[in-house]
Design an enzyme around this catalytic site. Structure first.
Site, PDB file in Angstrom:
ATOM      1  N   ARG A  98       7.589  12.797   2.812  1.00 10.96           N
ATOM      2  CA  ARG A  98       6.961  13.660   1.808  1.00 10.96           C
ATOM      3  C   ARG A  98       8.018  14.185   0.837  1.00 10.96           C
ATOM      4  NH1 ARG A  98       2.543  17.459   5.021  1.00 10.96           N
ATOM      5  NH2 ARG A  98       1.256  15.744   5.848  1.00 10.96           N
ATOM      6  N   HIS A 126      -0.956   2.048  -9.009  1.00  6.67           N
ATOM      7  CA  HIS A 126      -1.784   3.055  -8.368  1.00  6.67           C
ATOM      8  C   HIS A 126      -1.357   4.444  -8.829  1.00  6.67           C
ATOM      9  CE1 HIS A 126      -3.852   5.400  -5.348  1.00  6.67           C
ATOM     10  NE2 HIS A 126      -2.703   5.860  -4.873  1.00  6.67           N
ATOM     11  N   ARG A 169     -13.783   4.867  -6.378  1.00  5.65           N
ATOM     12  CA  ARG A 169     -14.104   6.093  -7.117  1.00  5.65           C
ATOM     13  C   ARG A 169     -14.684   5.748  -8.483  1.00  5.65           C
ATOM     14  NH1 ARG A 169      -8.510   8.084  -5.350  1.00  5.65           N
ATOM     15  NH2 ARG A 169      -8.899   9.423  -3.537  1.00  5.65           N
ATOM     16  N   ARG A 193      11.662  11.622  -7.934  1.00  4.59           N
ATOM     17  CA  ARG A 193      10.838  10.540  -7.403  1.00  4.59           C
ATOM     18  C   ARG A 193      11.724   9.412  -6.863  1.00  4.59           C
ATOM     19  NH1 ARG A 193       6.352   8.784 -11.616  1.00  4.59           N
ATOM     20  NH2 ARG A 193       5.716   7.550  -9.799  1.00  4.59           N
ATOM     21  N   ASP A 230       4.709  13.264  21.389  1.00  5.99           N
ATOM     22  CA  ASP A 230       3.635  14.161  21.810  1.00  5.99           C
ATOM     23  C   ASP A 230       2.407  14.025  20.913  1.00  5.99           C
ATOM     24  OD1 ASP A 230       5.154  15.051  23.875  1.00  5.99           O
ATOM     25  OD2 ASP A 230       5.779  16.920  22.909  1.00  5.99           O
ATOM     26  N   ASP A 233      -9.155   3.581  -5.722  1.00  2.00           N
ATOM     27  CA  ASP A 233      -9.366   3.992  -7.117  1.00  2.00           C
ATOM     28  C   ASP A 233     -10.608   3.306  -7.680  1.00  2.00           C
ATOM     29  OD1 ASP A 233      -6.206   4.946  -8.123  1.00  2.00           O
ATOM     30  OD2 ASP A 233      -6.473   3.733  -6.327  1.00  2.00           O
TER      31      ASP A 233
END
Length: 386
Positions: A152, A246, A222, A159, A109, A219
């Site tokens: 997530r 990263h 930035r 970790r 959906d 990175d």
């Protein structure tokens, strides 16, 4: 430029997103693709009898040659239609980088809604075919496959546990992508990007030049912005790289920064202009904290990574031979050894992926930090047992 286009797709059951009825073979060209779509009664027929409006709207020029077939369509597939995936797809669309975009996600959906939302903007966008499916067959013939899907972290989850769940996801993502588009380039955006790029390489069986991660490309953007802001110049005139892992343990290459072709630190030393090392460290910390600040304010990052990945797609598909700091196999470069570790280095990118690793200057301190970063990533890779 000849392009393939289909404004709407036919859907079956409400819970299932269906890809086009005929998959475009790798060797087909855009002109033949459009003929196939018209013959399949796509957007050129209306009414119960399938009235063909093409002949009514357009009259062929007499005694003209048939259209010359162009090179085959350029196609990008995006796996994952969350905030990041859709920012990437939208940016690629607005920049007119490809003839076709295929979207893949496990939520039918959500997937259908995102596809329709983009298709409804057809009058305001470059002419691009947009397809979507929960079936990886829709990605067949892709030149570039971009993976943004990932798990997530749950509250209290380690970790390593999160990484193992992401590896499990990749076992369902990477093999079908590699099977559908064996000549494509894999671009991994999912985090932790360095380790998951290694995972994608192992699962795909692709050569190392065709598996890269978005790494520290954003990175570095930035970084360039902050330096330009300090010096009140355009960020495009700043040459500066963040490399390594990263995230928090990335390495800022201060010794190689230049502005308008002028090496910054050596210039300051020659002019006997004093600067504090802490000032440099503060700028690097602002780079690291940039993503956290955005996430804290709006809940996620999307637009900057969208532009970052689109810039990589442009460099690759148009063979621009530009230098980007992206995740690649680093073994043998800058003293990195001990295993097949993936981390960000400035590399020359082209149509076949990684052309070469750039021999950018690093001082001893920067080299040591990079090697330490490599050891950290390698320890995580070893625990996966791939």
């Amino acid at each position: 430029m000849a392009t393939c286009y289909m404004q709407t797709l036919v859907f079956g059951k409400r819970t299932t997103v269906v890809s086009p009825s005929r998959s475009k073979p790798k060797s087909s060209n855009c002109y033949n693709c459009s003929l196939m779509e018209n013959n399949n009664a796509s957007s050129s027929s209306l009414g119960p009898g399938g009235l063909d409006l093409t002949s009514a709207f357009f009259k062929p020029i007499q005694n003209s040659d048939p259209p010359i077939p162009s090179n085959r369509c350029t196609k990008i597939s995006v796996v994952g239609v969350g905030n990041v995936g859709m920012a990437i797809a939208q940016t690629i669309l607005t920049q007119d980088l490809v003839d076709e975009i295929a979207l893949v996600d496990a939520k039918p959906d959500k997937l259908r809604g995102e596809m329709l939302d983009l298709q409804h903007a057809a009058a305001f966008l470059p002419r691009t075919k947009i397809t979507a499916s929960v079936d990886y067959g829709v990605t067949t013939g892709s030149d570039l496959c971009i993976v943004t899907a990932g798990a997530r972290q749950n509250p209290g989850e380690s970790r390593l546990s999160l990484l193992q769940r992401n590896v499990a996801h990749f076992r369902h993502i990477i093999p079908p992508l590699a099977k559908s588009s064996p000549d494509s380039i894999l671009l991994i955006v999912s985090n932790p990007v360095d380790v998951l790029t290694y995972v994608a390489w192992k699962l795909s069986g692709f050569p190392v030049n065709r598996v890269i991660g978005s790494g520290t490309n954003l990175d570095s953007s930035r970084f360039r912005f902050l330096i330009a802001d300090h010096l009140d110049v355009n960020a495009q005139d700043v040459q500066a790289f963040i490399v390594g892992k990263h995230g928090d343990s990335s390495v800022a290459l201060w010794s190689s920064i230049s502005v308008g072709g002028i090496p910054v630190l050596s210039f300051l030393e020659k002019q006997q202009i004093a600067y504090e090392k802490q000032t440099l460290e503060d700028i690097h910390q602002d780079v690291i904290g940039g993503a956290y600040e955005v996430i804290g304010l709006k809940g996620y990052t999307s637009w900057a990574i969208g532009y970052s990945v689109a810039s990589l797609a442009r460099t690759i598909l148009r063979d621009q031979r530009k230098i980007h700091p992206v995740t690649v196999l680093a073994r043998g470069f800058y003293g990195v050894d001990g295993g097949d570790v993936f981390l960000s280095l400035p590399v020359l990118l082209g149509r076949n992926g990684v052309v070469a690793v750039t021999n950018v200057h690093m001082n001893d301190e920067e080299t040591e930090k990079l090697q330490k970063s490599a050891k950290t990533i390698l320890e995580m890779q070893i625990q996966l047992g791939l």
